[in-house]
Design an enzyme around this catalytic site. Structure first.
Site, short mmCIF file in Angstrom:
data_model
loop_
_atom_site.label_atom_id
_atom_site.label_comp_id
_atom_site.label_asym_id
_atom_site.label_seq_id
_atom_site.Cartn_x
_atom_site.Cartn_y
_atom_site.Cartn_z
N ASP A 15 0.84 -1.11 -0.01
CA ASP A 15 0.02 0.02 0.04
C ASP A 15 1.02 1.26 0.07
O ASP A 15 0.40 2.36 0.64
CB ASP A 15 -0.86 -0.05 1.11
CG ASP A 15 -1.83 -1.26 1.23
OD1 ASP A 15 -2.33 -1.62 0.47
OD2 ASP A 15 -1.83 -1.74 2.33
N LYS A 18 2.10 2.25 -5.19
CA LYS A 18 2.84 1.99 -6.07
C LYS A 18 2.21 2.11 -7.57
O LYS A 18 2.90 2.26 -8.60
CB LYS A 18 3.12 0.34 -6.21
CG LYS A 18 4.23 -0.07 -4.91
CD LYS A 18 4.38 -1.56 -4.87
CE LYS A 18 3.40 -2.25 -4.30
NZ LYS A 18 2.76 -1.96 -3.06
N GLY A 44 -4.23 -4.11 -4.27
CA GLY A 44 -5.31 -3.10 -4.80
C GLY A 44 -4.51 -1.94 -5.16
O GLY A 44 -4.06 -1.07 -4.28
N HIS A 45 -4.62 -1.68 -6.36
CA HIS A 45 -3.61 -0.29 -6.95
C HIS A 45 -4.86 0.63 -7.39
O HIS A 45 -5.40 0.36 -8.40
CB HIS A 45 -2.93 -0.69 -7.94
CG HIS A 45 -1.70 -1.81 -7.60
ND1 HIS A 45 -0.83 -2.22 -8.34
CD2 HIS A 45 -1.16 -2.10 -6.37
CE1 HIS A 45 -0.07 -2.99 -7.82
NE2 HIS A 45 -0.26 -2.87 -6.35
N GLN A 226 1.95 -5.86 -3.21
CA GLN A 226 2.43 -6.05 -1.89
C GLN A 226 3.76 -5.15 -1.45
O GLN A 226 4.13 -4.40 -2.26
CB GLN A 226 2.29 -7.51 -1.17
CG GLN A 226 1.20 -8.05 -1.24
CD GLN A 226 0.65 -8.67 -2.55
OE1 GLN A 226 1.60 -9.41 -3.32
NE2 GLN A 226 -0.42 -8.38 -3.27
P1 IMP Z 1 -2.74 -12.90 1.54
O1 IMP Z 1 -1.85 -11.95 0.79
O2 IMP Z 1 -4.28 -12.36 1.31
O3 IMP Z 1 -2.53 -14.16 2.03
O4 IMP Z 1 -2.50 -11.90 2.92
C1 IMP Z 1 -1.31 -12.11 3.71
C2 IMP Z 1 -0.96 -10.74 4.50
O5 IMP Z 1 -0.64 -9.78 3.34
C3 IMP Z 1 -2.03 -9.96 5.05
O6 IMP Z 1 -1.49 -9.41 6.34
C4 IMP Z 1 -2.56 -9.10 4.28
O7 IMP Z 1 -3.13 -7.95 4.87
C5 IMP Z 1 -1.44 -8.69 3.31
N1 IMP Z 1 -1.46 -8.22 2.09
C6 IMP Z 1 -1.71 -9.19 1.08
N2 IMP Z 1 -1.93 -8.12 0.08
C7 IMP Z 1 -1.61 -6.78 0.37
C8 IMP Z 1 -1.61 -5.45 -0.37
O8 IMP Z 1 -1.72 -5.64 -1.51
N3 IMP Z 1 -1.15 -4.47 0.36
C9 IMP Z 1 -1.03 -4.53 1.83
N4 IMP Z 1 -1.09 -5.67 2.55
C10 IMP Z 1 -1.27 -7.02 1.69
#
Ligand code: IMP
Length: 463
Positions: A15, A18, A44-45, A226
């Site tokens: 977040d 990017k 989520g961009h 991420q």
């Molecule tokens: P997952 O990727 O859905 O398995 O989530 C694993 C961890 O990564 C959790 O703490 C999510 O909140 C975090 N996470 C996954 N995708 C994002 C992102 O795009 N931005 C911020 N945190 C993320």
């Protein structure tokens, strides 16, 4: 002129903004290709197209807002075709999908939710989009790859086998979600068949395509998803995502060699945020309290507002007020899940790790304007053990190693306003001093974002 391929990745916990930076450099460099190499629709961009319309993409590369850019989803991704279709909406992007990327199917999402439920207090706080289970299937060699879209009969047969296996493994629990008899392969196939047909012509060997493009001198922007500290190997395990969010993930996730990336840019906010569970040393407020907050219910009294602008470092609630203030002004709520994000000061110890594990060349700083109006700006430069005074300057791999440590801060005088300023020398001197400090302690900055609009940036260094 030499083609310059940029990798733009998150240097924190995701977040970092990017998407906007990718869109900026696509325009700025005239890059022809935009590539996602890892992750799925957990990302989520938020983007703004040329007409100022807001577009949120999750699995589609950010280049889909530009009709001339070729968008590639590399082999390292897990792809939910339904989300991809909804990201595209009425846009008509040029798009290629890797035949070696994995399909994310409805049962992955259900299993993600079930696993989190089973974990109880140890839950990770995943986005519940099925990311972990889809990658687990890949590692277990039980995944279905997009190359199968070229052979629909075989794909459908394999979906039937997979669903049968999932129903056996999750007997009862999947049935609880789907209603008896658990997940239905036929329903899934009926629902997804139009998408299999629609996307089949876009499935290619993207490694070979990208390799040729580089040989032809085309410019590529690799778009990370991420952040570095959510990297499966290098991040704050187990509170991480299931892919390599760092530069090596771009190589394995595209099938390209070491020299395919000319510059690695790490994007960091002027503060830190994190969603989901896991260590967050500079966090300003207990996560349990953060969870209760919504865009609407964060309000400040006049007295609190004046404490924010006074920035008295001995005020015991200053950090808490700042984290709430930033959550409100910067809209720190998940683009994918809507969850309120945890907010804290910028952490240079964590950033130093991101610089090291990625081999970053430059930093891009976002959200400078979200600190506007604060009396004091803080930056964490080390951690100190409260019982012994021991100082730690490297971010530990094992998060329990941080128990009993607290951040050591450097304090900077705040500034009134940076928004709408377009050059470094027009910035308030306090903001200049802050940026110079980050450049010295971290890496040279190439770009500073000081507002949500496409034009809200200060170029420090032309790439
Ligand atoms: P997952 O990727 O859905 O398995 O989530 C694993 C961890 O990564 C959790 O703490 C999510 O909140 C975090 N996470 C996954 N995708 C994002 C992102 O795009 N931005 C911020 N945190 C993320």
């Amino acid at each position: 002129m030499m083609a310059k391929n940029l990798a733009i990745i998150g240097a924190q916990w995701g977040d970092e903004g990017k998407g906007a930076i990718v869109a900026h450099y696509l325009k700025e460099t005239g890059a022809e290709i935009c590539v996602r190499a890892q992750g799925g629709n957990n990302a989520g961009h938020t983007l703004y197209d040329d007409d100022g319309r807001k577009v949120v993409v999750n699995i589609a590369p950010s280049g889909i807002i530009f009709p001339d850019v070729v968008n590639v989803i590399g082999n390292g991704c897990v792809v939910d075709l339904e989300v991809l279709a909804s990201n595209i909406g009425s846009l008509k992007p040029k798009l290629y999908l890797s035949d070696s990327a994995h399909l994310l199917l409805p049962y992955h999402q259900q299993i993600d939710a079930l696993r989190e439920e089973r974990r109880g207090k140890r839950k990770i706080g995943t986005t519940q989009r099925g990311i972990g289970p889809a990658y687990a299937d890949k590692i277990n060699r039980e995944g279905l790859r997009l190359g199968l879209l070229r052979n629909p009969a075989l794909l459908e047969e394999k979906i039937r086998q997979c669903v049968e296996q999932k129903n056996e493994e999750w007997n009862g629990e999947l049935a609880r979600i789907y209603g008896s008899p658990a997940a239905s392969a036929e329903e899934m196939i009926e629902r997804l068949r139009p998408l299999f047909q629609r996307f089949a012509p876009t499935v290619i060997d993207t490694s070979s395509y990208l390799h040729k493009a580089i040989q032809q001198g085309k410019r590529i922007i690799f778009e990370g998803a991420q952040g570095s500290l959510l990297d499966l190997d290098q991040g704050t395990y187990p509170y991480v995502t299931s892919s390599n969010t760092t530069i090596p993930g771009i190589l394995t996730g595209t099938g390209l060699g070491l020299r395919s990336i000319d510059y690695a840019l790490g994007v960091t906010k002027a503060y830190s945020t994190r969603v989901g569970e896991g260590i967050f040393p500079t966090e300003g407020e207990a996560y349990e309290e953060v969870k209760k907050q919504t865009r609407e219910n964060i309000n400040f009294t006049d007295e609190e507002k004046s404490r924010l602008s006074r920035g008295d470092v001995s005020d015991p609630h200053y950090d808490l007020l700042v984290s709430r203030h930033i959550r409100k002004v910067a809209g720190e709520f998940g683009a994918t899940t809507g969850r309120p994000r945890r907010v804290g000061w910028l952490d240079l110890v964590a950033l130093k790790k991101a610089i090291r594990i990625n081999g970053l060349d430059y930093l891009v700083l976002t959200h400078l304007d979200s600190l506007d109006g604060l009396g004091t700006v803080k930056v964490c430069t080390a951690y100190r053990k409260t019982s012994t005074g021991e100082i730690m300057t490297e971010f530990p791999n094992e998060q329990s190693d941080l128990a009993g440590f607290e951040p050591v801060y450097e304090f900077f005088p705040g500034w009134k306003k940076t928004n709408e300023i377009r050059s470094f020398d027009k910035l308030p001197p306090e903001a200049q001093g802050y940026l110079e400090f980050l450049g010295r302690k971290g890496l040279p900055l190439s770009l500073v974002k000081n507002g949500p609009g496409q034009e809200d940036y200060i170029e420090i260094l032309k790439l």
